[in-house]
Design a protein around this motif. Structure first.
Motif, PDB file in Angstrom:
ATOM      1  N   TYR A   1     -49.729 -16.274  24.274  1.00 52.93           N
ATOM      2  CA  TYR A   1     -48.451 -16.976  24.142  1.00 52.93           C
ATOM      3  C   TYR A   1     -48.287 -17.536  22.731  1.00 52.93           C
ATOM      4  O   TYR A   1     -47.234 -17.388  22.098  1.00 52.93           O
ATOM      5  CB  TYR A   1     -48.372 -18.099  25.169  1.00 52.93           C
ATOM      6  CG  TYR A   1     -47.100 -18.917  25.068  1.00 52.93           C
ATOM      7  CD1 TYR A   1     -45.922 -18.461  25.630  1.00 52.93           C
ATOM      8  CD2 TYR A   1     -47.091 -20.138  24.389  1.00 52.93           C
ATOM      9  CE1 TYR A   1     -44.749 -19.202  25.517  1.00 52.93           C
ATOM     10  CE2 TYR A   1     -45.929 -20.880  24.274  1.00 52.93           C
ATOM     11  CZ  TYR A   1     -44.762 -20.406  24.849  1.00 52.93           C
ATOM     12  OH  TYR A   1     -43.605 -21.139  24.722  1.00 52.93           O
ATOM     13  N   LEU A   2     -49.327 -18.189  22.214  1.00 52.89           N
ATOM     14  CA  LEU A   2     -49.242 -18.765  20.874  1.00 52.89           C
ATOM     15  C   LEU A   2     -49.075 -17.683  19.808  1.00 52.89           C
ATOM     16  O   LEU A   2     -48.293 -17.835  18.870  1.00 52.89           O
ATOM     17  CB  LEU A   2     -50.484 -19.602  20.586  1.00 52.89           C
ATOM     18  CG  LEU A   2     -50.601 -20.933  21.343  1.00 52.89           C
ATOM     19  CD1 LEU A   2     -51.888 -21.627  20.981  1.00 52.89           C
ATOM     20  CD2 LEU A   2     -49.406 -21.829  21.055  1.00 52.89           C
TER      21      LEU A   2
ATOM     22  N   ASN B   1     -45.503 -16.472  19.726  1.00 56.03           N
ATOM     23  CA  ASN B   1     -44.632 -17.428  19.039  1.00 56.03           C
ATOM     24  C   ASN B   1     -44.800 -17.357  17.526  1.00 56.03           C
ATOM     25  O   ASN B   1     -43.816 -17.370  16.785  1.00 56.03           O
ATOM     26  CB  ASN B   1     -44.944 -18.843  19.532  1.00 56.03           C
ATOM     27  CG  ASN B   1     -44.086 -19.261  20.710  1.00 56.03           C
ATOM     28  OD1 ASN B   1     -42.946 -19.698  20.537  1.00 56.03           O
ATOM     29  ND2 ASN B   1     -44.613 -19.092  21.898  1.00 56.03           N
ATOM     30  N   ILE B   2     -46.039 -17.300  17.082  1.00 54.61           N
ATOM     31  CA  ILE B   2     -46.300 -17.263  15.640  1.00 54.61           C
ATOM     32  C   ILE B   2     -45.732 -15.987  15.022  1.00 54.61           C
ATOM     33  O   ILE B   2     -45.081 -16.014  13.968  1.00 54.61           O
ATOM     34  CB  ILE B   2     -47.812 -17.377  15.374  1.00 54.61           C
ATOM     35  CG1 ILE B   2     -48.311 -18.773  15.789  1.00 54.61           C
ATOM     36  CG2 ILE B   2     -48.124 -17.122  13.901  1.00 54.61           C
ATOM     37  CD1 ILE B   2     -49.824 -18.894  15.818  1.00 54.61           C
ATOM     38  N   GLU B   3     -45.952 -14.856  15.683  1.00 55.42           N
ATOM     39  CA  GLU B   3     -45.479 -13.570  15.153  1.00 55.42           C
ATOM     40  C   GLU B   3     -43.958 -13.527  15.064  1.00 55.42           C
ATOM     41  O   GLU B   3     -43.388 -13.075  14.063  1.00 55.42           O
ATOM     42  CB  GLU B   3     -46.000 -12.429  16.025  1.00 55.42           C
ATOM     43  CG  GLU B   3     -47.500 -12.188  15.859  1.00 55.42           C
ATOM     44  CD  GLU B   3     -48.048 -11.216  16.895  1.00 55.42           C
ATOM     45  OE1 GLU B   3     -47.255 -10.733  17.730  1.00 55.42           O
ATOM     46  OE2 GLU B   3     -49.269 -10.973  16.864  1.00 55.42           O
ATOM     47  N   TRP B   4     -43.278 -14.027  16.114  1.00 54.34           N
ATOM     48  CA  TRP B   4     -41.812 -14.005  16.093  1.00 54.34           C
ATOM     49  C   TRP B   4     -41.267 -14.995  15.067  1.00 54.34           C
ATOM     50  O   TRP B   4     -40.250 -14.723  14.410  1.00 54.34           O
ATOM     51  CB  TRP B   4     -41.266 -14.324  17.481  1.00 54.34           C
ATOM     52  CG  TRP B   4     -41.157 -13.102  18.339  1.00 54.34           C
ATOM     53  CD1 TRP B   4     -42.065 -12.647  19.251  1.00 54.34           C
ATOM     54  CD2 TRP B   4     -40.085 -12.164  18.337  1.00 54.34           C
ATOM     55  NE1 TRP B   4     -41.623 -11.473  19.818  1.00 54.34           N
ATOM     56  CE2 TRP B   4     -40.407 -11.156  19.287  1.00 54.34           C
ATOM     57  CE3 TRP B   4     -38.893 -12.057  17.642  1.00 54.34           C
ATOM     58  CZ2 TRP B   4     -39.566 -10.071  19.540  1.00 54.34           C
ATOM     59  CZ3 TRP B   4     -38.046 -10.979  17.896  1.00 54.34           C
ATOM     60  CH2 TRP B   4     -38.382 -10.004  18.826  1.00 54.34           C
ATOM     61  N   ALA B   5     -41.919 -16.137  14.908  1.00 54.38           N
ATOM     62  CA  ALA B   5     -41.464 -17.115  13.915  1.00 54.38           C
ATOM     63  C   ALA B   5     -41.572 -16.533  12.503  1.00 54.38           C
ATOM     64  O   ALA B   5     -40.635 -16.647  11.699  1.00 54.38           O
ATOM     65  CB  ALA B   5     -42.281 -18.399  14.035  1.00 54.38           C
TER      66      ALA B   5
ATOM     67  N   TYR C   1     -41.155 -17.412  26.921  1.00 56.44           N
ATOM     68  CA  TYR C   1     -41.099 -16.551  25.731  1.00 56.44           C
ATOM     69  C   TYR C   1     -39.654 -16.538  25.227  1.00 56.44           C
ATOM     70  O   TYR C   1     -38.964 -15.522  25.268  1.00 56.44           O
ATOM     71  CB  TYR C   1     -41.596 -15.151  26.077  1.00 56.44           C
ATOM     72  CG  TYR C   1     -43.098 -15.049  26.213  1.00 56.44           C
ATOM     73  CD1 TYR C   1     -43.892 -14.653  25.138  1.00 56.44           C
ATOM     74  CD2 TYR C   1     -43.724 -15.368  27.410  1.00 56.44           C
ATOM     75  CE1 TYR C   1     -45.279 -14.569  25.259  1.00 56.44           C
ATOM     76  CE2 TYR C   1     -45.115 -15.279  27.548  1.00 56.44           C
ATOM     77  CZ  TYR C   1     -45.871 -14.885  26.465  1.00 56.44           C
ATOM     78  OH  TYR C   1     -47.251 -14.801  26.597  1.00 56.44           O
ATOM     79  N   TRP C   2     -39.228 -17.686  24.729  1.00 55.75           N
ATOM     80  CA  TRP C   2     -37.817 -17.860  24.403  1.00 55.75           C
ATOM     81  C   TRP C   2     -37.400 -17.194  23.095  1.00 55.75           C
ATOM     82  O   TRP C   2     -36.243 -16.799  22.938  1.00 55.75           O
ATOM     83  CB  TRP C   2     -37.478 -19.356  24.340  1.00 55.75           C
ATOM     84  CG  TRP C   2     -38.334 -20.159  23.393  1.00 55.75           C
ATOM     85  CD1 TRP C   2     -39.525 -20.749  23.672  1.00 55.75           C
ATOM     86  CD2 TRP C   2     -38.059 -20.451  22.020  1.00 55.75           C
ATOM     87  NE1 TRP C   2     -40.023 -21.395  22.565  1.00 55.75           N
ATOM     88  CE2 TRP C   2     -39.128 -21.234  21.540  1.00 55.75           C
ATOM     89  CE3 TRP C   2     -37.000 -20.142  21.153  1.00 55.75           C
ATOM     90  CZ2 TRP C   2     -39.177 -21.701  20.221  1.00 55.75           C
ATOM     91  CZ3 TRP C   2     -37.044 -20.597  19.848  1.00 55.75           C
ATOM     92  CH2 TRP C   2     -38.132 -21.366  19.392  1.00 55.75           C
TER      93      TRP C   2
END
Length: 374
Positions: A54-55, A58-62, A96-97
């Motif tokens: 999950y983390l 988030n990091i990859e999409w950010a 997973y927003w």
């Protein structure tokens, strides 16, 4: 908090939009009748529940949206870390927003990315362009809820129904998912409404601050006359990270801390929203009650219906009791916090916006009867 009943109760926000002729109270009653009592929700801790997948997602999409969008070149790494990277807002259920919002809303910016006329390297230009093209433009506002649900999460806030906090949460998910840095500014307690208030803040490519009550357009903070003249003594900016300076300073006093101040994930931004404020608000020692308790922290409080709410703090010193950066024009009171209660140190007082005169309101010894007609 999580639970099937929590998901059921969130249908309230769907029904608010679906039945515009029904009052929020009627819809809340329907939710309770259909699903029964909310009951005790299950609380989970991120440190025990969040997995690496999950983390990493988030990091990859950010990083993806920061690096691929034209406006990303004007966003520093520090701004990215604080105002794009956080994987949640507060206590909402994890989801997973980022991918969901990106797939749903990123295409609304396609024409902007191809434009040679608009400044697509300015995050504020992008943010306002996106707002004009959102399929849902009207927010059904109400502070009424069928229960204490906390932050609703990325799915429910897309209904754009509910409180100012719910609408602001939607803007945060939306902008961060598309690489636009933003934050939540808030009044912990309004000086004239007995409630808190939330709105969004973002920055242009030159670092100038803009604000908006979502879904209206972003405008310059320094030009917003309403918030500069509004009477609430303190304005804060919410952070995902803990304000360790406040935590350490309060912990040094080695006493019970009021719940609002135990985990302060915010910074003071009051001067940016004020025409008139006191850099130092000093309480005259002659106005302090005789100290019967042992509290070492003094709280500056504003009224909250039949109670008081601490919006600032300082170390108690009867000879030099000073609070920093306080907007004038509101009824306030000083207290300590001991055994779960506010112990007052002064009568209520008011500081005039123009003269800086302090007026204390003391109870008369004689009682009078009054008749209230409304």
């Amino acid at each position: 908090s999580i639970g099937e009943q929590l998901d059921n109760y969130k249908k309230y926000y769907v029904w608010l939009k679906r039945f515009p002729n029904k009052s929020p109270e009627e819809i809340a009653d329907s939710v309770k009748n259909v699903f029964g009592p909310l009951g005790q929700l299950e609380k989970k801790r991120d440190i025990q529940e969040v997995d690496s997948a999950y983390l990493c997602s988030n990091i990859e999409w950010a990083f993806k949206v920061w690096q691929e969008q034209p406006w990303g070149k004007n966003i520093t790494f520090d701004v990215f870390c604080e105002y794009i990277l956080p994987y949640r807002i507060d206590d909402e259920p994890l989801a997973y927003w980022r991918e969901i919002y990106y797939e749903k809303y990123n295409s609304l910016l396609d024409s902007l990315r191809m434009s040679d006329e608009l400044d697509k390297e300015d995050p504020i230009v992008v943010a306002n362009y996106l707002r004009k093209r959102l399929p849902i433009k009207k927010h059904r506002f109400t502070t009424f809820t069928p229960g204490k649900l906390g932050h609703l999460g990325p799915e429910s806030v897309q209904e754009l129904s509910g409180s100012c906090r719910d609408a602001t949460d939607f803007g945060i998910y939306l902008y961060r998912a598309l690489g636009i840095p933003c934050a939540i500014d808030f009044l912990p307690m309004r000086g004239d409404y007995n409630t808190s208030h939330f709105w969004m803040v973002a920055w242009d490519k030159n670092g100038e601050e803009y604000m908006s009550e979502f879904p209206s357009q972003l405008g310059l903070v320094r030009d917003n006359l309403y918030y500069k003249s509004e009477n609430s003594p303190k304005v804060f900016r919410y952070h995902f990270s803990l304000n360790r300076a406040i935590c350490e300073a309060m912990a040094m006093q080695q006493e019970e801390i009021h719940p609002f101040w135990r985990l302060p994930k915010f910074e003071d931004v009051t001067p940016r929203y004020a025409f008139s404020y006191n850099e130092e608000l000093k309480i005259p020692s002659s106005k302090l009650y005789p100290k019967r308790k042992n509290g070492k922290i003094a709280y500056l409080c504003v009224s909250s219906r039949n109670d008081w709410f601490p919006i600032d703090w300082t170390v108690y010193n009867p000879n030099n009791l000073v609070f920093q950066n306080v907007k004038k024009g509101c009824i306030m009171r000083v207290a300590t916090y001991e055994k779960g209660q506010l112990i007052f140190l002064t009568d209520p007082f008011y500081m005039d916006k123009w003269t800086n005169e302090m007026y204390f309101y003391s109870a008369d010894k004689e009682k009078q009867e009054v008749v209230l007609y409304a």
